[in-house]
Motif scaffolding. Structure first.
Motif, PDB file in Angstrom:
ATOM      1  N   SER A  13       0.940  -1.139   0.049  1.00  0.00           N
ATOM      2  CA  SER A  13       0.111   0.025  -0.097  1.00  0.00           C
ATOM      3  C   SER A  13       0.865   1.279  -0.002  1.00  0.00           C
ATOM      4  O   SER A  13       1.959   1.215   0.601  1.00  0.00           O
ATOM      5  CB  SER A  13      -0.916  -0.184   1.144  1.00  0.00           C
ATOM      6  N   ILE A  14       0.504   2.284  -0.631  1.00  0.00           N
ATOM      7  CA  ILE A  14       1.153   3.654  -0.718  1.00  0.00           C
ATOM      8  C   ILE A  14       0.460   4.637   0.396  1.00  0.00           C
ATOM      9  O   ILE A  14      -0.695   4.711   0.555  1.00  0.00           O
ATOM     10  CB  ILE A  14       1.046   4.217  -2.044  1.00  0.00           C
ATOM     11  N   THR A  70       5.632   7.520  -0.494  1.00  0.00           N
ATOM     12  CA  THR A  70       5.862   6.343   0.520  1.00  0.00           C
ATOM     13  C   THR A  70       5.013   5.068   0.434  1.00  0.00           C
ATOM     14  O   THR A  70       3.895   5.318   0.187  1.00  0.00           O
ATOM     15  CB  THR A  70       5.915   7.055   1.894  1.00  0.00           C
ATOM     16  N   PHE A  71       5.496   3.724   0.747  1.00  0.00           N
ATOM     17  CA  PHE A  71       4.760   2.679   0.653  1.00  0.00           C
ATOM     18  C   PHE A  71       5.396   1.693   1.679  1.00  0.00           C
ATOM     19  O   PHE A  71       6.268   1.755   2.367  1.00  0.00           O
ATOM     20  CB  PHE A  71       5.100   1.915  -0.670  1.00  0.00           C
ATOM     21  N   VAL A  72       4.314   0.664   2.035  1.00  0.00           N
ATOM     22  CA  VAL A  72       4.546  -0.395   2.998  1.00  0.00           C
ATOM     23  C   VAL A  72       4.308  -1.491   2.394  1.00  0.00           C
ATOM     24  O   VAL A  72       3.380  -1.888   1.388  1.00  0.00           O
ATOM     25  CB  VAL A  72       3.471  -0.224   4.261  1.00  0.00           C
ATOM     26  N   LEU A  73       5.236  -2.486   2.291  1.00  0.00           N
ATOM     27  CA  LEU A  73       5.204  -3.829   1.875  1.00  0.00           C
ATOM     28  C   LEU A  73       4.314  -4.889   2.498  1.00  0.00           C
ATOM     29  O   LEU A  73       4.206  -4.735   3.841  1.00  0.00           O
ATOM     30  CB  LEU A  73       6.599  -4.492   1.540  1.00  0.00           C
ATOM     31  N   SER A  74       4.263  -5.719   2.083  1.00  0.00           N
ATOM     32  CA  SER A  74       3.252  -7.022   2.954  1.00  0.00           C
ATOM     33  C   SER A  74       4.175  -8.086   2.802  1.00  0.00           C
ATOM     34  O   SER A  74       5.070  -8.333   2.058  1.00  0.00           O
ATOM     35  CB  SER A  74       2.062  -7.346   1.982  1.00  0.00           C
ATOM     36  N   GLU A  75       3.867  -9.182   4.002  1.00  0.00           N
ATOM     37  CA  GLU A  75       4.425 -10.492   3.717  1.00  0.00           C
ATOM     38  C   GLU A  75       4.375 -11.274   2.911  1.00  0.00           C
ATOM     39  O   GLU A  75       5.175 -12.182   2.198  1.00  0.00           O
ATOM     40  CB  GLU A  75       4.208 -11.065   5.243  1.00  0.00           C
ATOM     41  N   GLU A  76       3.047 -11.068   2.176  1.00  0.00           N
ATOM     42  CA  GLU A  76       2.923 -11.822   1.101  1.00  0.00           C
ATOM     43  C   GLU A  76       3.559 -11.459  -0.308  1.00  0.00           C
ATOM     44  O   GLU A  76       3.807 -12.268  -1.425  1.00  0.00           O
ATOM     45  CB  GLU A  76       1.397 -11.787   0.673  1.00  0.00           C
ATOM     46  N   ASP A  77       4.106 -10.224  -0.501  1.00  0.00           N
ATOM     47  CA  ASP A  77       5.075  -9.694  -1.519  1.00  0.00           C
ATOM     48  C   ASP A  77       6.227 -10.107  -1.519  1.00  0.00           C
ATOM     49  O   ASP A  77       7.228  -9.694  -0.705  1.00  0.00           O
ATOM     50  CB  ASP A  77       4.649  -8.291  -1.421  1.00  0.00           C
ATOM     51  N   GLU A  78       6.508 -11.167  -2.203  1.00  0.00           N
ATOM     52  CA  GLU A  78       7.818 -11.820  -2.382  1.00  0.00           C
ATOM     53  C   GLU A  78       8.672 -11.626  -3.530  1.00  0.00           C
ATOM     54  O   GLU A  78       9.952 -11.918  -3.626  1.00  0.00           O
ATOM     55  CB  GLU A  78       7.568 -13.227  -2.310  1.00  0.00           C
ATOM     56  N   TYR A  86       2.540  13.520 -12.710  1.00  0.00           N
ATOM     57  CA  TYR A  86       3.390  12.626 -12.379  1.00  0.00           C
ATOM     58  C   TYR A  86       2.875  11.310 -11.721  1.00  0.00           C
ATOM     59  O   TYR A  86       2.030  11.648 -10.972  1.00  0.00           O
ATOM     60  CB  TYR A  86       4.643  13.175 -11.674  1.00  0.00           C
ATOM     61  N   GLN A  87       3.347  10.025 -12.094  1.00  0.00           N
ATOM     62  CA  GLN A  87       2.499   8.885 -11.385  1.00  0.00           C
ATOM     63  C   GLN A  87       3.920   8.251 -10.741  1.00  0.00           C
ATOM     64  O   GLN A  87       4.904   7.857 -11.600  1.00  0.00           O
ATOM     65  CB  GLN A  87       1.965   8.163 -12.461  1.00  0.00           C
ATOM     66  N   CYS A  88       3.638   7.727  -9.494  1.00  0.00           N
ATOM     67  CA  CYS A  88       4.339   6.826  -8.985  1.00  0.00           C
ATOM     68  C   CYS A  88       4.140   5.370  -9.099  1.00  0.00           C
ATOM     69  O   CYS A  88       2.918   5.127  -8.490  1.00  0.00           O
ATOM     70  CB  CYS A  88       4.749   7.302  -7.600  1.00  0.00           C
ATOM     71  N   LYS A  89       4.917   4.570  -9.263  1.00  0.00           N
ATOM     72  CA  LYS A  89       4.234   3.193  -9.499  1.00  0.00           C
ATOM     73  C   LYS A  89       5.196   2.238  -8.623  1.00  0.00           C
ATOM     74  O   LYS A  89       6.316   1.816  -8.932  1.00  0.00           O
ATOM     75  CB  LYS A  89       4.225   2.442 -10.965  1.00  0.00           C
ATOM     76  N   VAL A  90       4.522   1.510  -7.775  1.00  0.00           N
ATOM     77  CA  VAL A  90       5.299   0.574  -6.990  1.00  0.00           C
ATOM     78  C   VAL A  90       4.906  -0.902  -7.088  1.00  0.00           C
ATOM     79  O   VAL A  90       3.664  -1.152  -6.970  1.00  0.00           O
ATOM     80  CB  VAL A  90       5.080   0.755  -5.228  1.00  0.00           C
ATOM     81  N   LYS A  91       6.000  -1.783  -7.493  1.00  0.00           N
ATOM     82  CA  LYS A  91       5.384  -3.242  -7.835  1.00  0.00           C
ATOM     83  C   LYS A  91       6.362  -4.262  -6.739  1.00  0.00           C
ATOM     84  O   LYS A  91       7.368  -3.896  -6.738  1.00  0.00           O
ATOM     85  CB  LYS A  91       5.736  -3.540  -9.350  1.00  0.00           C
ATOM     86  N   LYS A  92       5.717  -5.076  -6.290  1.00  0.00           N
ATOM     87  CA  LYS A  92       6.496  -6.084  -5.655  1.00  0.00           C
ATOM     88  C   LYS A  92       5.234  -7.482  -5.563  1.00  0.00           C
ATOM     89  O   LYS A  92       4.518  -7.502  -4.814  1.00  0.00           O
ATOM     90  CB  LYS A  92       6.729  -5.847  -4.165  1.00  0.00           C
ATOM     91  N   ALA A  93       5.391  -8.209  -6.565  1.00  0.00           N
ATOM     92  CA  ALA A  93       4.499  -9.452  -6.747  1.00  0.00           C
ATOM     93  C   ALA A  93       4.247  -9.915  -5.626  1.00  0.00           C
ATOM     94  O   ALA A  93       5.045 -10.409  -4.643  1.00  0.00           O
ATOM     95  CB  ALA A  93       5.141 -10.161  -7.937  1.00  0.00           C
ATOM     96  N   PRO A  94       2.893 -10.098  -5.486  1.00  0.00           N
ATOM     97  CA  PRO A  94       1.810  -9.858  -6.381  1.00  0.00           C
ATOM     98  C   PRO A  94       1.221  -8.442  -6.125  1.00  0.00           C
ATOM     99  O   PRO A  94       0.283  -8.169  -7.039  1.00  0.00           O
ATOM    100  CB  PRO A  94       0.718 -10.872  -6.074  1.00  0.00           C
ATOM    101  N   VAL A 129       0.857  -4.390  -6.410  1.00  0.00           N
ATOM    102  CA  VAL A 129       0.942  -3.249  -7.391  1.00  0.00           C
ATOM    103  C   VAL A 129      -0.002  -2.091  -6.792  1.00  0.00           C
ATOM    104  O   VAL A 129      -1.059  -2.321  -6.635  1.00  0.00           O
ATOM    105  CB  VAL A 129       0.488  -3.676  -8.774  1.00  0.00           C
ATOM    106  N   GLN A 130       0.717  -0.934  -6.728  1.00  0.00           N
ATOM    107  CA  GLN A 130       0.306   0.271  -6.428  1.00  0.00           C
ATOM    108  C   GLN A 130       0.786   1.588  -6.943  1.00  0.00           C
ATOM    109  O   GLN A 130       1.895   1.589  -7.490  1.00  0.00           O
ATOM    110  CB  GLN A 130       0.263   0.342  -4.803  1.00  0.00           C
ATOM    111  N   SER A 131       0.039   2.342  -7.072  1.00  0.00           N
ATOM    112  CA  SER A 131       0.285   3.641  -7.880  1.00  0.00           C
ATOM    113  C   SER A 131      -0.526   5.056  -7.350  1.00  0.00           C
ATOM    114  O   SER A 131      -1.629   4.857  -6.918  1.00  0.00           O
ATOM    115  CB  SER A 131       0.141   3.728  -9.424  1.00  0.00           C
TER     116      SER A 131
END
Length: 351
Positions: free
Chosen positions: A5-6, A27-35, A103-111, A113-115
């Motif tokens: 999540s952003i 700024t963003f926060v990663l999840s344990e499921e995002d591997e 401007y757009q910020c895209k953050v990816k960490k499968a699975p 994805v947020q922007s």
């Protein structure tokens, strides 16, 4: 279930002045499921939907790539050198008006994805503001003070103030904040002083000032009369110069004509020797033709009356002649009248 999540979604619009720096948050926060591997992209969305998005900067596989957008080369960077910490914010330095856009910020960490999108507006501060006066600065006339900035993003606003005297605008003044014009109706000498104009927009201000000097009306009749008199004097002087030049030209022409006529009409002077010879020869011919019968009325011409120019010489040039001893022929036999031939003595006198 938690996912990526952003967290910096509060502010979506930024207004900055040209030349300044802006930080676009992401700024963003990663999840344990995002591997999967972490990818962060900043893209510029064009105003024309028909055009493709332009990648500005990217973080992928633990590496930063910032050579995609030449217009911002050397002016952009990630706020945090290690975006894996959860901060993918973008710094843009030395902003330009062309940097305005979405401007757009895209953050990816499968699975996951947020922007998020951020609107950036780069404004230009008012600059090169100039003040001027329109109209006659005379008592009773209407005067307009003008103010305009050569640079500056709209919407520009103008404000006039008086910086001398009472520091208040005259009661008859009318201000247009959009055009920067200050109208002073029926001006008086009390309106004289220094006025200042301040141009402003949302990102800055600029200022200029001007001096107003209200004076009594000019005597236009006297000015016109002086101009006419000056013109007439100038024309008179010009006519006099032309007359003098023409007169001088005529005199030179007359002198040339007279000189030319004299040289053509006067014959060349005769030589002294030819004059004397012609005179003596004419006397000899006249005497030789006389007979004894007409000698009675003949009077001998004195030799002193012979033109002196035929015999005048300086004493140094007179040669010495011996008395002539010529035997007179027997004229009775020849039937002719004897003629006396003059001879010159040693002292130069005629004998």
């Amino acid at each position: 279930t938690r996912s990526l999540s952003i967290t910096s979604a509060d502010q979506s619009m930024f207004e900055k002045a040209q030349g300044e720096k802006v930080t676009l948050p992401c700024t963003f926060v990663l999840s344990e499921e995002d591997e999967g591997p972490l990818d962060i992209e900043w893209v510029l969305i064009p105003a024309d939907n028909q055009k493709k998005e332009q990648i500005i900067i990217m973080y992928a596989v633990d590496r930063i790539y910032n050579h995609y957008y030449a217009a911002m080369t050397g002016r952009m960077q990630f706020t945090n050198p290690d975006p894996r910490s959860g901060d993918g914010s973008l710094d843009i330095l030395n902003l330009k008006s062309a940097d305005t856009g979405t401007y757009q910020c895209k953050v990816k960490k499968a699975p996951g994805v947020q922007s998020q999108k951020i609107q950036l507006t780069v404004l230009v501060k008012p600059a090169r503001t100039k003040c001027s006066i329109e109209g006659s600065q005379e008592i009773g006339k209407d005067v307009i003070l003008k103010c305009a900035s050569q640079e500056g993003s709209p919407l520009l606003s103008y404000d006039w103030r008086r910086v001398s005297g009472t520091q208040e605008l005259p009661a008859t003044s009318m201000l247009n904040k959009n055009t920067g014009e200050l109208l002073l109706k029926n001006a008086s000498q009390d309106y004289s002083g220094t006025y200042s104009c301040v141009a402003s927009n949302r990102v800055g201000t600029d200022e200029c000032s001007i001096e107003l000097n209200v004076t009594p009306p000019i005597n236009t009749a006297g000015v016109i009369a002086g101009a006419i008199i000056g013109t007439l004097l100038g024309l008179s002087l010009l006519a006099f110069l032309i007359f003098c030049c023409c007169k001088k030209h005529r005199e030179k022409k007359y002198e040339k004509e007279v000189h030319h006529e004299i040289r053509e009409d006067v014959p060349p002077p005769k030589s002294r020797s030819s004059t004397a010879r012609s005179y003596i020869g004419s006397n000899r011919s006249s005497l030789g033709s006389m007979s004894p019968s007409n000698m009675e009325g003949y009077t001998k011409t004195p030799y002193s009356q012979v033109p002196s120019e035929d015999f005048e010489r300086t004493s140094g040039q007179n040669p010495t002649f011996a008395p002539s001893k010529v035997a007179a022929p027997n004229l009775s036999r020849m039937g002719a009248v004897p003629v006396m031939i003059p001879a010159q003595s040693k002292d130069g006198s005629i004998v």
